[in-house]
Motif scaffolding. Structure first.
Motif, PDB file in Angstrom:
ATOM      1  N   VAL A 256      -3.008  -3.331   9.044  1.00 40.17           N
ATOM      2  CA  VAL A 256      -1.746  -4.039   8.880  1.00 40.17           C
ATOM      3  C   VAL A 256      -0.916  -3.409   7.771  1.00 40.17           C
ATOM      4  O   VAL A 256      -1.449  -2.945   6.768  1.00 40.17           O
ATOM      5  CB  VAL A 256      -1.929  -5.551   8.581  1.00 40.17           C
ATOM      6  N   ARG A 257       0.377  -3.409   8.006  1.00 37.28           N
ATOM      7  CA  ARG A 257       1.309  -2.961   6.977  1.00 37.28           C
ATOM      8  C   ARG A 257       1.674  -4.177   6.142  1.00 37.28           C
ATOM      9  O   ARG A 257       2.152  -5.193   6.659  1.00 37.28           O
ATOM     10  CB  ARG A 257       2.557  -2.361   7.610  1.00 37.28           C
ATOM     11  N   ALA A 258       1.411  -4.069   4.852  1.00 43.24           N
ATOM     12  CA  ALA A 258       1.734  -5.160   3.929  1.00 43.24           C
ATOM     13  C   ALA A 258       1.823  -4.580   2.527  1.00 43.24           C
ATOM     14  O   ALA A 258       1.240  -3.535   2.233  1.00 43.24           O
ATOM     15  CB  ALA A 258       0.671  -6.252   3.988  1.00 43.24           C
ATOM     16  N   ASP A 259       2.545  -5.267   1.685  1.00 50.89           N
ATOM     17  CA  ASP A 259       2.738  -4.865   0.299  1.00 50.89           C
ATOM     18  C   ASP A 259       1.970  -5.853  -0.582  1.00 50.89           C
ATOM     19  O   ASP A 259       2.321  -7.031  -0.665  1.00 50.89           O
ATOM     20  CB  ASP A 259       4.234  -4.911  -0.020  1.00 50.89           C
ATOM     21  N   ALA A 260       0.900  -5.385  -1.206  1.00 46.66           N
ATOM     22  CA  ALA A 260       0.057  -6.259  -2.025  1.00 46.66           C
ATOM     23  C   ALA A 260       0.844  -6.939  -3.133  1.00 46.66           C
ATOM     24  O   ALA A 260       0.503  -8.048  -3.548  1.00 46.66           O
ATOM     25  CB  ALA A 260      -1.111  -5.466  -2.614  1.00 46.66           C
ATOM     26  N   TRP A 261       1.904  -6.305  -3.610  1.00 42.70           N
ATOM     27  CA  TRP A 261       2.711  -6.909  -4.673  1.00 42.70           C
ATOM     28  C   TRP A 261       3.476  -8.119  -4.171  1.00 42.70           C
ATOM     29  O   TRP A 261       3.892  -8.966  -4.952  1.00 42.70           O
ATOM     30  CB  TRP A 261       3.679  -5.893  -5.257  1.00 42.70           C
ATOM     31  N   ARG A 262       3.668  -8.211  -2.871  1.00 47.89           N
ATOM     32  CA  ARG A 262       4.376  -9.360  -2.289  1.00 47.89           C
ATOM     33  C   ARG A 262       3.407 -10.354  -1.653  1.00 47.89           C
ATOM     34  O   ARG A 262       3.833 -11.345  -1.074  1.00 47.89           O
ATOM     35  CB  ARG A 262       5.381  -8.879  -1.257  1.00 47.89           C
ATOM     36  N   GLY A 263       2.117 -10.073  -1.725  1.00 46.04           N
ATOM     37  CA  GLY A 263       1.102 -10.966  -1.177  1.00 46.04           C
ATOM     38  C   GLY A 263       0.410 -10.373   0.029  1.00 46.04           C
ATOM     39  O   GLY A 263       1.056  -9.815   0.909  1.00 46.04           O
ATOM     40  N   LEU A 264      -0.907 -10.480   0.049  1.00 45.34           N
ATOM     41  CA  LEU A 264      -1.687  -9.993   1.184  1.00 45.34           C
ATOM     42  C   LEU A 264      -1.700 -11.048   2.283  1.00 45.34           C
ATOM     43  O   LEU A 264      -1.883 -12.235   1.995  1.00 45.34           O
ATOM     44  CB  LEU A 264      -3.120  -9.684   0.746  1.00 45.34           C
ATOM     45  N   PRO A 265      -1.535 -10.652   3.549  1.00 45.04           N
ATOM     46  CA  PRO A 265      -1.538 -11.614   4.653  1.00 45.04           C
ATOM     47  C   PRO A 265      -2.962 -11.984   5.081  1.00 45.04           C
ATOM     48  O   PRO A 265      -3.331 -11.911   6.253  1.00 45.04           O
ATOM     49  CB  PRO A 265      -0.788 -10.859   5.758  1.00 45.04           C
ATOM     50  N   VAL A 266      -3.757 -12.378   4.104  1.00 47.08           N
ATOM     51  CA  VAL A 266      -5.171 -12.693   4.304  1.00 47.08           C
ATOM     52  C   VAL A 266      -5.420 -14.088   3.743  1.00 47.08           C
ATOM     53  O   VAL A 266      -4.895 -14.450   2.687  1.00 47.08           O
ATOM     54  CB  VAL A 266      -6.064 -11.650   3.589  1.00 47.08           C
ATOM     55  N   ALA A 267      -6.249 -14.857   4.434  1.00 49.26           N
ATOM     56  CA  ALA A 267      -6.571 -16.220   4.000  1.00 49.26           C
ATOM     57  C   ALA A 267      -7.299 -16.215   2.664  1.00 49.26           C
ATOM     58  O   ALA A 267      -8.018 -15.272   2.333  1.00 49.26           O
ATOM     59  CB  ALA A 267      -7.428 -16.909   5.051  1.00 49.26           C
ATOM     60  N   ASP A 268      -7.122 -17.276   1.922  1.00 50.39           N
ATOM     61  CA  ASP A 268      -7.837 -17.459   0.658  1.00 50.39           C
ATOM     62  C   ASP A 268      -9.343 -17.385   0.907  1.00 50.39           C
ATOM     63  O   ASP A 268      -9.861 -18.024   1.835  1.00 50.39           O
ATOM     64  CB  ASP A 268      -7.530 -18.830   0.048  1.00 50.39           C
ATOM     65  N   GLY A 269     -10.039 -16.611   0.099  1.00 49.58           N
ATOM     66  CA  GLY A 269     -11.493 -16.531   0.176  1.00 49.58           C
ATOM     67  C   GLY A 269     -12.046 -15.907   1.445  1.00 49.58           C
ATOM     68  O   GLY A 269     -13.217 -16.097   1.753  1.00 49.58           O
ATOM     69  N   ALA A 270     -11.241 -15.160   2.181  1.00 53.17           N
ATOM     70  CA  ALA A 270     -11.672 -14.615   3.477  1.00 53.17           C
ATOM     71  C   ALA A 270     -12.424 -13.298   3.380  1.00 53.17           C
ATOM     72  O   ALA A 270     -13.093 -12.895   4.327  1.00 53.17           O
ATOM     73  CB  ALA A 270     -10.459 -14.426   4.387  1.00 53.17           C
ATOM     74  N   ALA A 271     -12.344 -12.593   2.264  1.00 60.30           N
ATOM     75  CA  ALA A 271     -12.918 -11.252   2.156  1.00 60.30           C
ATOM     76  C   ALA A 271     -14.241 -11.262   1.397  1.00 60.30           C
ATOM     77  O   ALA A 271     -14.346 -11.830   0.317  1.00 60.30           O
ATOM     78  CB  ALA A 271     -11.941 -10.316   1.457  1.00 60.30           C
ATOM     79  N   ALA A 272     -15.224 -10.615   1.978  1.00 55.83           N
ATOM     80  CA  ALA A 272     -16.503 -10.429   1.290  1.00 55.83           C
ATOM     81  C   ALA A 272     -16.370  -9.358   0.219  1.00 55.83           C
ATOM     82  O   ALA A 272     -17.081  -9.366  -0.783  1.00 55.83           O
ATOM     83  CB  ALA A 272     -17.589 -10.037   2.287  1.00 55.83           C
ATOM     84  N   CYS A 273     -15.425  -8.443   0.434  1.00 55.61           N
ATOM     85  CA  CYS A 273     -15.255  -7.295  -0.465  1.00 55.61           C
ATOM     86  C   CYS A 273     -13.816  -6.807  -0.368  1.00 55.61           C
ATOM     87  O   CYS A 273     -13.236  -6.792   0.721  1.00 55.61           O
ATOM     88  CB  CYS A 273     -16.230  -6.193  -0.033  1.00 55.61           C
ATOM     89  N   VAL A 274     -13.244  -6.402  -1.493  1.00 52.60           N
ATOM     90  CA  VAL A 274     -11.932  -5.751  -1.517  1.00 52.60           C
ATOM     91  C   VAL A 274     -12.123  -4.378  -2.126  1.00 52.60           C
ATOM     92  O   VAL A 274     -12.638  -4.249  -3.244  1.00 52.60           O
ATOM     93  CB  VAL A 274     -10.891  -6.554  -2.333  1.00 52.60           C
ATOM     94  N   LEU A 275     -11.730  -3.356  -1.376  1.00 52.96           N
ATOM     95  CA  LEU A 275     -11.748  -1.977  -1.867  1.00 52.96           C
ATOM     96  C   LEU A 275     -10.345  -1.601  -2.301  1.00 52.96           C
ATOM     97  O   LEU A 275      -9.366  -2.019  -1.686  1.00 52.96           O
ATOM     98  CB  LEU A 275     -12.197  -1.004  -0.769  1.00 52.96           C
ATOM     99  N   ASN A 276     -10.255  -0.796  -3.342  1.00 51.41           N
ATOM    100  CA  ASN A 276      -8.967  -0.290  -3.806  1.00 51.41           C
ATOM    101  C   ASN A 276      -9.262   1.001  -4.542  1.00 51.41           C
ATOM    102  O   ASN A 276      -9.808   0.971  -5.639  1.00 51.41           O
ATOM    103  CB  ASN A 276      -8.287  -1.315  -4.716  1.00 51.41           C
ATOM    104  N   VAL A 277      -8.941   2.126  -3.914  1.00 47.71           N
ATOM    105  CA  VAL A 277      -9.328   3.415  -4.487  1.00 47.71           C
ATOM    106  C   VAL A 277      -8.156   4.082  -5.187  1.00 47.71           C
ATOM    107  O   VAL A 277      -8.198   4.304  -6.388  1.00 47.71           O
ATOM    108  CB  VAL A 277      -9.932   4.338  -3.403  1.00 47.71           C
TER     109      VAL A 277
END
Length: 177
Positions: free
Chosen positions: A139-160
């Motif tokens: 998905v195209r999204a700008d993390a600075w404007r908010g991720l289009p992901v539900a609260d608590g939905a991710a087991a892991c967040v990667l950011n390299v």
């Protein structure tokens, strides 16, 4: 896009859950209030609302990154991500600033029950990320404007290599993520 991924996505306009809609012209993601987002034929959905803070990598930059990664220059980094990512076989792994999805694909390869979401602002990168692994949604999204992901939905967040939006990462991470 894998329904297990879509179930964890939220409308970037109203934060309602998104669902896959089959249309005569193709596929889209829609929320119950009527907001609709086309899924490009290349496999990614554009969930960016308004202007993004940065246009992201160009097609030439993405191709160059692919050559560098293909030559093994970042194998040490991929190995470190494999070691650091939680061992859980299930759940959603979100890669913010995923680029062409190579790191996320490697993590998913080691976790057969997990699904991955590649998030980037670059359409050129997302075209590759959507094809990097069968269990990646892009998905195209700008993390600075908010991720289009539900609260608590991710087991892991990667950011390299991308800028970090710590508050957003904390919001989408599951407890213990």
């Amino acid at each position: 896009m894998d329904p297990r991924i879509v179930a964890r996505l939220r409308c970037p306009v109203c934060t309602a859950p998104l669902a896959i809609a089959e249309l005569a012209a193709g596929r889209a993601l829609r929320c119950p209030t009527g907001h609709s987002f086309d899924v490009a034929r290349q496999g990614y959905a554009d969930l960016a609302v308004g202007r993004v803070t940065h246009p992201g990598d160009t097609a030439d930059m993405v191709a160059a990154r692919g050559r560098v990664q293909g030559a093994g220059h970042f194998d040490f980094l991929t190995a470190a991500l494999l070691d650091a990512a939680p061992p859980s076989e299930r759940g959603l792994i979100v890669d913010v600033g995923a680029g062409p999805g190579a790191h996320l694909a490697a993590v998913l390869e080691r976790r057969p029950g997990a699904v991955g979401l590649a998030v980037d602002v670059s359409k050129a990168a997302l075209r590759r990320a959507a094809r990097a692994h069968p269990r990646i949604g892009a998905v195209r999204a700008d993390a600075w404007r908010g991720l289009p992901v539900a609260d608590g939905a991710a087991a892991c967040v990667l950011n390299v290599f991308a800028p970090r939006a710590g508050a957003e990462f904390a919001r989408v991470l599951a407890p213990g993520g």
